[in-house]
Design a protein around this motif. Sequence first.
Motif, short mmCIF file in Angstrom:
data_model
loop_
_atom_site.label_atom_id
_atom_site.label_comp_id
_atom_site.label_asym_id
_atom_site.label_seq_id
_atom_site.Cartn_x
_atom_site.Cartn_y
_atom_site.Cartn_z
N MET A 1 32.04 -46.19 71.23
CA MET A 1 31.32 -47.12 72.27
C MET A 1 32.36 -47.31 73.55
O MET A 1 33.47 -47.62 73.16
N LEU A 2 31.96 -46.85 74.59
CA LEU A 2 32.58 -47.25 75.92
C LEU A 2 32.87 -48.62 76.13
O LEU A 2 31.83 -49.40 76.03
N LYS A 3 34.27 -49.13 76.11
CA LYS A 3 34.54 -50.39 76.58
C LYS A 3 34.67 -50.72 77.85
O LYS A 3 35.51 -50.07 78.83
N VAL A 4 33.95 -51.79 78.47
CA VAL A 4 34.04 -51.97 79.74
C VAL A 4 34.21 -53.32 80.06
O VAL A 4 33.76 -54.41 79.45
N MET A 5 34.69 -53.85 81.47
CA MET A 5 34.79 -55.22 81.42
C MET A 5 33.28 -55.75 81.62
O MET A 5 32.42 -55.19 82.11
N ASP A 6 33.31 -56.79 81.09
CA ASP A 6 31.89 -57.64 80.87
C ASP A 6 31.85 -58.74 82.08
O ASP A 6 32.36 -59.94 82.01
N SER A 7 30.95 -58.36 83.16
CA SER A 7 30.54 -59.32 84.12
C SER A 7 30.25 -60.75 83.57
O SER A 7 30.33 -61.68 84.19
N CYS A 8 29.33 -60.64 82.64
CA CYS A 8 28.56 -61.63 82.12
C CYS A 8 29.51 -62.51 81.46
O CYS A 8 29.33 -63.83 81.55
N GLU A 9 30.81 -62.14 80.84
CA GLU A 9 31.73 -62.89 80.38
C GLU A 9 32.28 -63.87 81.67
O GLU A 9 32.62 -64.96 81.42
N TYR A 10 32.58 -62.99 82.64
CA TYR A 10 33.49 -63.80 83.74
C TYR A 10 32.34 -64.74 84.27
O TYR A 10 32.93 -65.93 84.58
N ASN A 11 31.20 -64.61 84.17
CA ASN A 11 30.06 -65.56 84.80
C ASN A 11 30.02 -66.76 83.93
O ASN A 11 30.11 -67.87 84.53
N LEU A 12 30.10 -66.57 82.58
CA LEU A 12 30.27 -67.62 81.55
C LEU A 12 31.39 -68.61 81.91
O LEU A 12 31.26 -69.87 81.66
N ILE A 13 32.36 -67.82 81.99
CA ILE A 13 33.66 -68.57 81.82
C ILE A 13 33.73 -69.49 83.20
O ILE A 13 34.08 -70.66 83.25
N GLY A 14 33.17 -68.81 84.15
CA GLY A 14 33.42 -69.53 85.61
C GLY A 14 32.42 -70.70 85.48
O GLY A 14 32.77 -71.83 86.14
N PHE B 1 27.91 -37.58 81.95
CA PHE B 1 27.28 -39.12 82.12
C PHE B 1 28.20 -40.17 81.82
O PHE B 1 28.44 -40.84 82.62
N GLU B 2 29.11 -40.04 80.96
CA GLU B 2 29.90 -40.71 80.41
C GLU B 2 31.24 -41.02 81.35
O GLU B 2 31.73 -42.29 81.88
N ASN B 3 31.52 -39.93 81.88
CA ASN B 3 32.62 -39.98 82.98
C ASN B 3 32.08 -40.70 84.15
O ASN B 3 32.69 -41.33 84.93
N GLN B 4 30.89 -40.58 84.61
CA GLN B 4 30.24 -41.07 85.91
C GLN B 4 30.24 -42.42 85.67
O GLN B 4 29.95 -43.20 86.65
N ILE B 5 29.77 -42.74 84.46
CA ILE B 5 29.55 -44.38 84.26
C ILE B 5 30.92 -45.00 84.47
O ILE B 5 31.02 -46.14 85.02
N LYS B 6 32.03 -44.28 84.02
CA LYS B 6 33.39 -45.16 84.12
C LYS B 6 33.91 -45.06 85.39
O LYS B 6 34.29 -46.06 86.02
N VAL B 7 33.46 -43.84 86.16
CA VAL B 7 33.84 -43.81 87.67
C VAL B 7 33.00 -44.99 88.48
O VAL B 7 33.36 -45.87 89.36
N GLY B 8 31.55 -44.89 88.08
CA GLY B 8 30.81 -45.81 89.08
C GLY B 8 30.65 -47.26 88.60
O GLY B 8 30.13 -47.92 89.20
N GLN B 9 31.30 -47.56 87.36
CA GLN B 9 31.30 -48.98 86.89
C GLN B 9 31.69 -50.03 87.77
O GLN B 9 32.98 -49.95 88.64
N GLN B 10 30.89 -51.08 88.17
CA GLN B 10 31.24 -51.96 89.07
C GLN B 10 31.23 -53.43 88.54
O GLN B 10 30.19 -53.76 88.11
N THR B 11 32.28 -53.89 88.13
CA THR B 11 32.22 -55.24 87.53
C THR B 11 32.25 -56.40 88.53
O THR B 11 32.96 -56.44 89.51
#
Length: 315
Positions: A1-14, A198-208
Amino acid sequence: MLKVMDSCEYNLIGLQMLAKRLNDTHPQKEIILAKEKAARAGLQGERRISEVFAKYTFPFEYFFVENIGLNSNGKFQIDAIFLTPYFLVILESKNISGKLFFKQNPAQLERETPNGKVDVFESPEIQLSRNIQLLQEWLGNHGLTIPIYGVIVLSNPKVRVIEPPKKLSAILPQTIPVYLRNLPRENVYFDSEKMKKFENQIKVGQQTYIPFPMCTRWGINPENLRSGVQCESCNFHGMEKRKNGWTCPRCGYFDKLGHERAIRDWFMLISDTITNKQCRDFLHLESKYIAHRILQSMNLTKIGTSRNTKYKWIW
């Protein structure tokens, strides 16, 4: 599973930090508390989906990734994607309890609680359809084509669907494996090379998406926040500086690192930079030398020199 930074967690903490420091009499207090509750429920729902994929495997090559932030004629956020050589599925998580009515014309979701109260939400069907279209555009921009399906996952165990959606399916987490195994697999669209692309493009395009500072996002005057170092024992704001730490004047609790939490609150709620004077005012300090030592100890990025010095937190 690709681990990416979770924008939802930032929002909850804020939201948690904003609710903690916002004055109880502020007109947006109840709204912030409701948003915090919804954000927490959303994360719980996403975790229930994660648990399903941690338990099950499938008899074909696949790729599962959560919390995707991409840009295709506008930013969009996807809860989870399941990719195979034959199809791609967007899983839209909704952790909502009660009786659900997926209404049409206009499209909206109505939820009836056990006490008879009716709440209205944006239609998950519209949200999911929009994400399908945006992901199709994003794939096309990267030279990729594959059938895309979308499914609403109702992750709360206390949900009962009275009026189901008309255009898209709504399922429970435990039925995800059956739903995915029953999708058509006659045609191959992605070989291993394209899946890797696709996996690489997701990593490159990921916007947290980082929602800080929350006061700016919510239009709240920082003067309406409780300042001071908060006591973790009794929640009192205004711990007093002592040698090697902070003492609560209300309950006597001693805390060595209370200033670090308070400074992080400042960056999340008020501004991405802080000066020595702002530090003194927020932590209720008189000594600029103590404030200087605190700011220097937190591995912040220093900007400027002398009286113009600011300190920046890099998320």
